[in-house]
Write an enzyme that holds these catalytic residues in place. Sequence first.
Site, PDB file in Angstrom:
ATOM      1  N   ASP A 174      26.494  39.815  33.254  1.00  0.00           N
ATOM      2  CA  ASP A 174      27.906  39.765  33.625  1.00  0.00           C
ATOM      3  C   ASP A 174      28.154  40.500  34.939  1.00  0.00           C
ATOM      4  O   ASP A 174      27.358  41.326  35.381  1.00  0.00           O
ATOM      5  CB  ASP A 174      28.745  40.373  32.508  1.00  0.00           C
ATOM      6  CG  ASP A 174      30.165  39.812  32.465  1.00  0.00           C
ATOM      7  OD1 ASP A 174      30.512  38.992  33.338  1.00  0.00           O
ATOM      8  OD2 ASP A 174      30.920  40.181  31.548  1.00  0.00           O
ATOM      9  N   GLU A 230      29.721  40.739  41.125  1.00  0.00           N
ATOM     10  CA  GLU A 230      30.478  40.279  42.301  1.00  0.00           C
ATOM     11  C   GLU A 230      30.943  41.416  43.205  1.00  0.00           C
ATOM     12  O   GLU A 230      31.492  41.154  44.277  1.00  0.00           O
ATOM     13  CB  GLU A 230      31.719  39.485  41.848  1.00  0.00           C
ATOM     14  CG  GLU A 230      31.415  38.289  40.984  1.00  0.00           C
ATOM     15  CD  GLU A 230      31.496  38.584  39.493  1.00  0.00           C
ATOM     16  OE1 GLU A 230      31.386  37.633  38.697  1.00  0.00           O
ATOM     17  OE2 GLU A 230      31.651  39.775  39.131  1.00  0.00           O
ATOM     18  N   ASP A 245      36.422  33.548  33.581  1.00  0.00           N
ATOM     19  CA  ASP A 245      37.533  33.883  32.686  1.00  0.00           C
ATOM     20  C   ASP A 245      38.695  32.906  32.813  1.00  0.00           C
ATOM     21  O   ASP A 245      39.708  33.186  33.466  1.00  0.00           O
ATOM     22  CB  ASP A 245      38.013  35.300  32.985  1.00  0.00           C
ATOM     23  CG  ASP A 245      36.926  36.330  32.764  1.00  0.00           C
ATOM     24  OD1 ASP A 245      35.903  35.984  32.159  1.00  0.00           O
ATOM     25  OD2 ASP A 245      37.098  37.482  33.210  1.00  0.00           O
TER      26      ASP A 245
END
Length: 803
Positions: free
Chosen positions: A478, A481, A542
């Site tokens: 996850d 970024e 998301d």
Amino acid sequence: MTTKIFKTSILSILGLGLLIPFTGEAQIQNAGILNEPVDVSKDFEDYQNTFYFADELVDFDPETGKGKIKYIRHSYESRQAFNNMLMRPEEVEANEFPTTEYAASPELPFEIQFVSDRSIRIKMSSGPQFHKQEESLMLVDGKAPSTPEAWEYSATENGYEYTSEHGKIEIQTQPWHIKVYDENGKLLTSSLHKTDFENTYTPVLPFSYVRRNNDYSRSMAAVFSLEPDEKIFGFGESFTQFNKRGQKVVLWVDDANGVQNETMYKPIPFYMSSRGYGVFMHTSSPITVDVGKYFNAANNMMLGDDEADIFLFLGDPKDILDEYTSLTGKTEMPPLWSFGFWMSRITYFSEKEGREIAENIRKHKIPTDVIHFDTGWFDVDWRNDYQFSPDRFDDPEKMMKDLKEDGFHVSLWQLPYFTPKNTLFSEIMENELAVKDGKGNLPYEDAVLDFSNPETISWYQDKLKRLFDQGVDVFKVDFGEAAPANGIYHSGRSGFYEHNLYPLRYNKAVADLTKKEKGYSLIWARSTWTGSQRYPLHWGGDAATTNTAMAATLRGGLSIGLSGFSFWSHDVGGFVTKAPEDLYRRWTPFGMLSSHVRSHGEPPTEPWEYNEDFLQAFRKADNMRYELMPYIYAQAKESSEKGLPMMRALFVEFPDDAGSWLIDNQYLLGSDMLIAPLFEEVTERKVYLPEDDWIDYQTGKVYEKGWHTIEAGEIPIVVLVKNGSVIPHIELAQSTQDMDWSKLELKVFASNDTQTASGKVFLPGGEELQEVSLEKSGNNFSLNKIPLENKTKFTITRIQQNN
């Protein structure tokens, strides 16, 4: 998960009575705050800067492909006319002193290389390059191959020409141009020179570089032509309109906080054109591409890099993807169980909860292969320390062993950021494993692992290995970024060049360890850069729990598929809030007919937590996927071998069908099944069908090519099969480990006048993809040749038409 972007939420740890409040706020774009995407176009619009326009080829050796280009210095001058201020570039003299020491019109390196008979490489520089030339992490072998023998050179009146079986490259000396043609002599695209804009009042930037007046750094602008009706696709997982013509695309890895804005978790510096060419911008610097937004005939690739390293590929979409992925890497085939259903939510907090979920899955007969534990398996939610909470997991090893025996694999969440309260924070800092700032401190409050440091990778992989040893099967990779843009990395480079590379380094670190320890390649990752497609798989971030988010999700999936990624998934039902029942009901078959499928997000996500009617609908969609597993698995194998996406834009299979280039709300799952999800609370929708006849998978009704209004079947989605296709099926099982591959059913979808049918089969543990060909015999079909003898017994069923 990932970042929670919604108002206060209360998460309950079932059975423990523990409530954890969490609040989150989304990033407002264009506000000049931390980790806002870097848009380098601003430097090409700052008229205080100096611009150097590529003018002429002053020196060139056609044997080596090397030469020099002369650049003419310009600045923008203003002129008022009729109460309107106009800006135009004008040639200017040098402004340096001493004047004897600097070139007013520099002559700088130019090189053309021939990678294959369909691929060329153009390298240009805005100045001398003193940095160490290293292998590129983006290229599968660290460097590009060279096949100059595939291209034949000849001199022209104004330059040089190279021809292969698939096209022609023309280099014009003055004014300097590179022109790209197909095998029939049609001009596909051309670099743009200042003289190309003499017939317009609009000031347009040609192929050039900018020198910033504030620090004298330089960046290249590779500017090529766009032709009438030309369409541009790709650039990674972009959720904006599918055709990028008329858009400005910023390629900077970003926590997009959703799927309905212009920033991207997965930007990829690659695109393809409807005219039959593709382009890869080989750099990790920030990039902004103005795809005919400012001036509709110019595609301006504004590179943060002071070099332009551009690959061009010729051919149809399949040719282009094959060439691009041969260069940057094809997706490795993941294990069979990864194609099963993944059950997840935000989040399962305990061994007791995980076991209860597994029990309910089997009780309610929801075929499933993976149970994912998200942010709550640590002692403190979100505090990633690679340790199961001893208070909530009595015996995680036994839990995973028991789950495995029942057909479940375990996935664990983790991330590469460590807060000061994390027990590993001091260890990371003492061993200098984090990205630093210019002083040697941290750029952020958190420590961000520096994956350009081999010692960091070793430390990190050791943490994950211990969990693999306990029985974990796959890690969720996850975030990734937020690599500091102003950081200094172990590689010696700044975040300007390392930020976009960070997801690739992160993906690779986990995938390499997984391959070493488990024998297969599999991660579940959110962020990417070019080369990440080598390490499957990735999901769409998301999504909101809305119809528009569902539609945007498909656009993102189609776009990343056109950027070299064979496998991709998304959170079924959306992520941010509890999914509305109708939306979840329609999103479920869309997920089940993607390459990989996971229900994940704000609870409840478990279908039995809704109602009996919803549970049955969910089960039917899931059963359909598991019965289709031989088709999905075979198509996955072919996709991984050829660099094709499983979720496939129509024009990949039908490039000569003009209508196929216009469709962004339906897709092909592999080569033979067309999928049209329901994006609203309706029971029918308009569907475009390219060439030939199509047969409804659920009803058997036959449709000709063109537009149709089609009623969804019992499962709320429109699914059609290409006429003459063989779709292999398997008897339903509750997990892939219980499937019996010794008996497969070949379902033949063929109209009455169709005499032959074909499909593909790939067995677990098999080495080669098998073609199955059938011929009509009376009203039925029979195999021309029996493949996989002594391994699989085939039964043949012709799907009855319902006209």
